[in-house]
Scaffold this motif. Structure first.
Motif, PDB file in Angstrom:
ATOM      1  N   LEU A  64       0.758  -1.096  -0.173  1.00 39.77           N
ATOM      2  CA  LEU A  64       0.059   0.117   0.203  1.00 39.77           C
ATOM      3  C   LEU A  64       0.854   1.264  -0.035  1.00 39.77           C
ATOM      4  N   ILE A  65       1.847   1.179   0.771  1.00 37.94           N
ATOM      5  CA  ILE A  65       2.905   2.538   0.901  1.00 37.94           C
ATOM      6  C   ILE A  65       3.480   2.716  -0.712  1.00 37.94           C
ATOM      7  N   SER A  66       4.079   1.363  -0.773  1.00 39.77           N
ATOM      8  CA  SER A  66       4.635   1.479  -2.333  1.00 39.77           C
ATOM      9  C   SER A  66       3.736   2.084  -3.354  1.00 39.77           C
ATOM     10  N   SER A  67       2.624   1.613  -3.267  1.00 42.20           N
ATOM     11  CA  SER A  67       1.512   2.297  -4.459  1.00 42.20           C
ATOM     12  C   SER A  67       1.279   3.402  -4.262  1.00 42.20           C
ATOM     13  N   PHE A  68       1.228   4.220  -2.942  1.00 43.32           N
ATOM     14  CA  PHE A  68       1.112   5.511  -2.511  1.00 43.32           C
ATOM     15  C   PHE A  68       2.068   6.406  -3.058  1.00 43.32           C
ATOM     16  N   THR A  69       3.278   5.706  -2.853  1.00 41.41           N
ATOM     17  CA  THR A  69       4.814   6.306  -3.331  1.00 41.41           C
ATOM     18  C   THR A  69       4.749   6.503  -4.883  1.00 41.41           C
ATOM     19  N   ASN A  70       4.523   5.657  -5.478  1.00 40.47           N
ATOM     20  CA  ASN A  70       4.398   5.622  -6.896  1.00 40.47           C
ATOM     21  C   ASN A  70       3.513   6.579  -7.428  1.00 40.47           C
ATOM     22  N   VAL A  71       2.086   6.655  -6.792  1.00 40.10           N
ATOM     23  CA  VAL A  71       1.314   7.620  -7.305  1.00 40.10           C
ATOM     24  C   VAL A  71       1.863   9.023  -7.032  1.00 40.10           C
ATOM     25  N   TYR A  72       2.244   9.402  -5.965  1.00 40.42           N
ATOM     26  CA  TYR A  72       2.971  10.531  -5.424  1.00 40.42           C
ATOM     27  C   TYR A  72       4.146  10.884  -6.366  1.00 40.42           C
ATOM     28  N   ARG A 125       4.386  10.095  -9.417  1.00 35.70           N
ATOM     29  CA  ARG A 125       3.890  10.007 -10.928  1.00 35.70           C
ATOM     30  C   ARG A 125       3.302  11.442 -11.062  1.00 35.70           C
TER      31      ARG A 125
END
Length: 207
Positions: A32-40, A42
């Motif tokens: 979840l943290i990795s996904s949020f980081t990638n979105v941020y 981008r």
């Protein structure tokens, strides 16, 4: 004979189940943290590309809008109008715009690396100015290069194309900004009117 007292403890199986559940939660949280980081990241990259696009386009529009009809024509055989588009790319677009800016200085606008390892960006080449506007005359100004914002592009690439709009003094500017790996790209098109020029003053090479 004394009886052994029963004690309530945790069995090995219960410990294994607890660790397994904890592991699942940890993996889920990491994903979840990795996904949020990638979105941020981008969002940050796209905002940076948008900012670069806005700044570069603003400079291009300012330059072409006030292109002067009192051009210092260093090479009359090549520069047939006050704004000359050259370097046709095979699709009707041009890679270079040559004109005189609002101060009357001859300029060559394109996008390329600045020769010092920087990314491809906006380059303005101020051409030499000769006495009596003749290449045989004394050089009044040696000329110089201006590369927009060294370090400004943050490894993003800028590509600039020009297209002449027939029967007008307008130039369609096509600006593409992309990241180093080509994952994010933004293309902006804008029609720029050269307010001091007539339709015949804007020409494409070979046109």
């Amino acid at each position: 004979m004394n009886e052994l007292k029963k004690t309530n403890g945790t069995t090995l199986v219960e410990l294994m189940v607890a660790f397994a559940i904890a592991g699942i939660f940890m993996v889920s949280a990491t994903m979840l943290i990795s996904s949020f980081t990638n979105v941020y990241l981008r969002i940050i990259n796209r905002n940076r590309i948008q900012d670069i696009s806005n700044v570069v386009m603003e400079k291009v529009v300012e330059e072409l809008t006030y292109a002067s009809e009192t051009a210092t024509e260093v090479d009359p055989d090549k520069i047939k109008g006050s704004v000359m588009l050259s370097g046709e790319d095979g699709s009707g677009n041009y890679l270079v715009a040559e004109y005189s800016n609002k101060d009357g200085n001859p300029v060559r606008m394109s996008t390329q690396a600045d020769g010092e390892g920087n990314q491809k960006g906006l380059l303005l080449e101020y051409q030499p100015i000769y006495e009596n506007n003749s290449p045989d005359g004394a050089i009044l100004y040696e000329g110089s290069q201006w590369y927009m914002g060294k370090g400004f592009y943050k490894k993003n690439q800028v590509d600039l194309r020009f297209r002449k709009i027939e029967n007008t003094a307008c130039i369609e500017v096509i600006l593409t900004v992309s990241d180093e790996k080509g994952r994010y790209k933004k293309t902006t098109e804008k029609c720029v009117e050269c307010i001091d020029l007539d339709p015949n003053d804007v020409q494409g090479e070979g046109g």
